[in-house]
Write an enzyme that holds these catalytic residues in place. Structure first.
Site, short mmCIF file in Angstrom:
data_model
loop_
_atom_site.label_atom_id
_atom_site.label_comp_id
_atom_site.label_asym_id
_atom_site.label_seq_id
_atom_site.Cartn_x
_atom_site.Cartn_y
_atom_site.Cartn_z
N GLY A 1 11.91 0.25 4.53
CA GLY A 1 13.12 -0.11 3.78
C GLY A 1 14.06 -1.02 4.55
O GLY A 1 13.72 -1.53 5.61
N THR B 1 9.04 0.01 -0.38
CA THR B 1 10.12 0.96 -0.64
C THR B 1 10.96 0.58 -1.86
O THR B 1 11.41 1.47 -2.60
CB THR B 1 11.00 1.08 0.63
OG1 THR B 1 10.16 1.55 1.68
CG2 THR B 1 12.16 2.03 0.45
N THR C 1 5.12 0.93 8.91
CA THR C 1 6.41 1.57 9.20
C THR C 1 6.66 1.77 10.71
O THR C 1 5.71 1.75 11.50
CB THR C 1 6.46 2.94 8.51
OG1 THR C 1 5.28 3.66 8.90
CG2 THR C 1 6.49 2.82 7.01
N ASN D 1 -6.17 -0.93 7.46
CA ASN D 1 -4.98 -0.24 7.94
C ASN D 1 -5.21 0.25 9.36
O ASN D 1 -5.78 1.31 9.58
CB ASN D 1 -4.64 0.92 6.99
CG ASN D 1 -3.37 1.63 7.38
OD1 ASN D 1 -2.74 1.28 8.40
ND2 ASN D 1 -2.97 2.61 6.60
N LYS E 1 -3.89 -5.11 8.95
CA LYS E 1 -2.49 -4.66 8.84
C LYS E 1 -2.02 -4.08 10.17
O LYS E 1 -2.56 -3.09 10.67
CB LYS E 1 -2.33 -3.63 7.72
CG LYS E 1 -0.87 -3.22 7.53
CD LYS E 1 -0.62 -2.52 6.22
CE LYS E 1 0.82 -2.13 6.05
NZ LYS E 1 1.08 -1.42 4.80
N CYS F 1 -1.41 3.11 10.65
CA CYS F 1 -0.70 4.25 10.09
C CYS F 1 -0.14 5.10 11.23
O CYS F 1 -0.88 5.58 12.08
CB CYS F 1 -1.60 5.11 9.22
SG CYS F 1 -0.69 6.51 8.54
N SER G 1 0.81 -1.21 0.00
CA SER G 1 0.00 0.00 0.00
C SER G 1 0.86 1.27 0.00
O SER G 1 1.84 1.38 0.73
CB SER G 1 -0.90 -0.01 1.24
OG SER G 1 -1.70 1.15 1.26
N LYS H 1 -3.27 2.37 -2.33
CA LYS H 1 -2.95 3.30 -1.25
C LYS H 1 -4.19 3.36 -0.34
O LYS H 1 -5.31 3.21 -0.81
CB LYS H 1 -2.65 4.68 -1.84
CG LYS H 1 -2.46 5.70 -0.76
CD LYS H 1 -1.65 6.90 -1.15
CE LYS H 1 -1.49 7.80 0.05
NZ LYS H 1 -0.86 7.12 1.20
C1 LIG Z 1 5.67 6.60 0.77
C2 LIG Z 1 4.96 5.52 1.53
C3 LIG Z 1 3.56 5.57 1.64
C4 LIG Z 1 2.89 4.58 2.34
N1 LIG Z 1 1.52 4.63 2.42
C5 LIG Z 1 0.85 3.63 3.05
C6 LIG Z 1 -0.56 3.63 3.09
O1 LIG Z 1 -1.24 4.49 2.51
N2 LIG Z 1 -1.16 2.62 3.77
C7 LIG Z 1 -0.47 1.61 4.39
O2 LIG Z 1 -1.06 0.71 4.97
N3 LIG Z 1 0.88 1.59 4.34
C8 LIG Z 1 1.55 2.56 3.69
N4 LIG Z 1 2.92 2.52 3.65
C9 LIG Z 1 3.62 1.42 4.33
C10 LIG Z 1 3.98 0.29 3.37
O3 LIG Z 1 2.83 -0.27 2.78
C11 LIG Z 1 4.75 -0.83 4.12
O4 LIG Z 1 3.95 -1.34 5.16
C12 LIG Z 1 6.06 -0.32 4.72
O5 LIG Z 1 6.64 0.68 3.92
C13 LIG Z 1 7.07 -1.44 4.94
O6 LIG Z 1 7.43 -2.08 3.73
P1 LIG Z 1 8.71 -1.62 2.83
O7 LIG Z 1 9.88 -1.54 3.75
O8 LIG Z 1 8.82 -2.67 1.76
O9 LIG Z 1 8.38 -0.28 2.27
C14 LIG Z 1 3.61 3.50 2.95
C15 LIG Z 1 5.01 3.46 2.83
C16 LIG Z 1 5.69 4.44 2.13
C17 LIG Z 1 7.19 4.34 2.00
#
Ligand SMILES: Cc1cc2nc3c(=O)[nH]c(=O)nc-3n(C[C@H](O)[C@H](O)[C@H](O)COP(=O)(O)O)c2cc1C
Length: 322
Positions: free
Chosen positions: A236, A285, A212, A143, A184, A146, A37, A61
């Site tokens: 990341g 990421t 995150t 979600n 989530k 957040c 997402s 998203k």
């Molecule tokens: C720019 C950005 C926007 C994100 N927006 C959402 C979101 O709208 N809803 C959500 O559940 N997670 C969101 N996330 C979290 C990611 O879906 C994921 O849970 C988190 O980044 C960990 O995975 P990664 O390390 O592969 O990015 C966002 C992450 C990033 C970097």
């Protein structure tokens, strides 16, 4: 019979492809790699760069009932080992989603998972009711985690920190829809297994984790925080070991499938998550650095299975040799 180099029979191809299939609730995914997402622009931006239909599924998203402006800029900054973001659920709301985004999503041949969030229980339920009427929506990712918004129904920073709130909200959503539900969760809790257990009890079909980690950065020249919102969420490579631990803990606590994410940049990372208990993985990421990363991860997983003569990805889930 000898096969010509580089030529596969139809049987071999079908067998190879079947090896990657996974099930999450009612969803049948042709492979375990899902776009996370908020990291691929509803698949619209990324669609020009890769063939999305080769993925297992896509998560949109997060959308809310009404339009949200999100947090003040800057909203994304780079760190030495990941991204810090404070988007704050900026989105144009449900109506806009239905008119502008659904027509694009309808054309996809893979399951669409819609991520939803709300300020109140009623908002979650309204989103659930409306989205359940849309044919291409196959699952909801709730979600609860957040780090950039506050929910009215709990005294905690976010819903996923309050197991009673998690139980109540998932139970109500479960009663409202027959769509596959994925809760989530946030890593920012003392016992993530206990929270996952409540989501399972309340009727969630799967758990996805992690969102995150809260964090911040400071600009020493201006003496100001680097994010407009001061704090944000870290994603990341920096969070991968922490995310793996969460996946392992939850896998050992619940019976429903776990979808793992957090710093998955290549196929080896994905295999680490699967061995630690993830039935499927999400890639976030990594898309910002290399939009082809999810496809390369699928290829890498396929080759890993082939080299080791493993018949099915399902047989690797949680098979960490301890
Ligand atoms: C720019 C950005 C926007 C994100 N927006 C959402 C979101 O709208 N809803 C959500 O559940 N997670 C969101 N996330 C979290 C990611 O879906 C994921 O849970 C988190 O980044 C960990 O995975 P990664 O390390 O592969 O990015 C966002 C992450 C990033 C970097």
């Amino acid at each position: 019979m000898e096969m010509k180099k580089g030529h596969m029979t139809h049987d071999t191809r079908t067998r190879d492809n079947a090896a990657l299939e996974v099930s999450i609730g009612k969803l049948r995914l042709k492979n375990p790699v899902i776009l996370a997402s908020g990291t691929a622009g509803f698949g619209k931006e990324i669609k020009d760069l890769i063939d999305i239909n080769k993925l297992g599924a896509i998560v949109t998203k997060t959308i809310t009932l009404n339009k949200r402006e999100g947090n003040p800029p800057p909203r994304i900054v780079e760190t030495p080992s990941g991204l810090l973001n404070s988007i704050g659920l900026d989105n144009d709301g449900l109506k806009d989603f239905c008119f502008k985004k659904v027509p694009h999503l309808e054309r996809l041949k893979i399951p669409v998972i819609v991520s939803i969030a709300g300020d109140s229980t009623e908002e979650f339920l309204k989103l659930t009711r409306e989205l359940s009427k849309i044919k291409c929506v196959k699952a909801l990712e709730i979600n609860l985690s957040c780090p950039n918004v506050i929910h009215k129904g709990t005294k905690c920073r976010f819903l996923a920190q309050d197991k009673i709130a998690v139980r109540k909200i998932i139970k109500k959503i479960r009663k409202t829809t027959s769509l596959t539900l994925i809760a989530k969760l946030s890593p920012n809790v003392t016992d993530i297994g206990a929270i996952a257990k409540e989501a399972q009890k309340a009727g969630s079909d799967a758990i996805s984790l992690i969102n995150t980690y809260p964090g911040m950065l400071v600009d020493t020249d201006t003496m100001k925080p680097k994010l407009g919102n001061i704090t944000g969420g870290l994603s990341g490579p920096a969070i991968k070991p922490l995310a793996l631990k969460c996946v392992w803990d939850v896998y050992n606590t619940v019976k429903i499938p776990v979808i793992g994410m957090g710093g998955i940049m290549d196929w080896r990372d994905a295999i680490e998550f699967i061995l630690s208990g993830a039935s499927a993985v999400q890639v976030g990421t990594a898309n910002f650095i290399n939009p082809r990363a999810p496809l390369e991860i699928i290829k890498g997983i396929k080759e890993y299975l082939g080299k080791r003569k493993i018949k099915s990805i399902k047989s690797l889930v949680g098979k960490l040799r301890t």
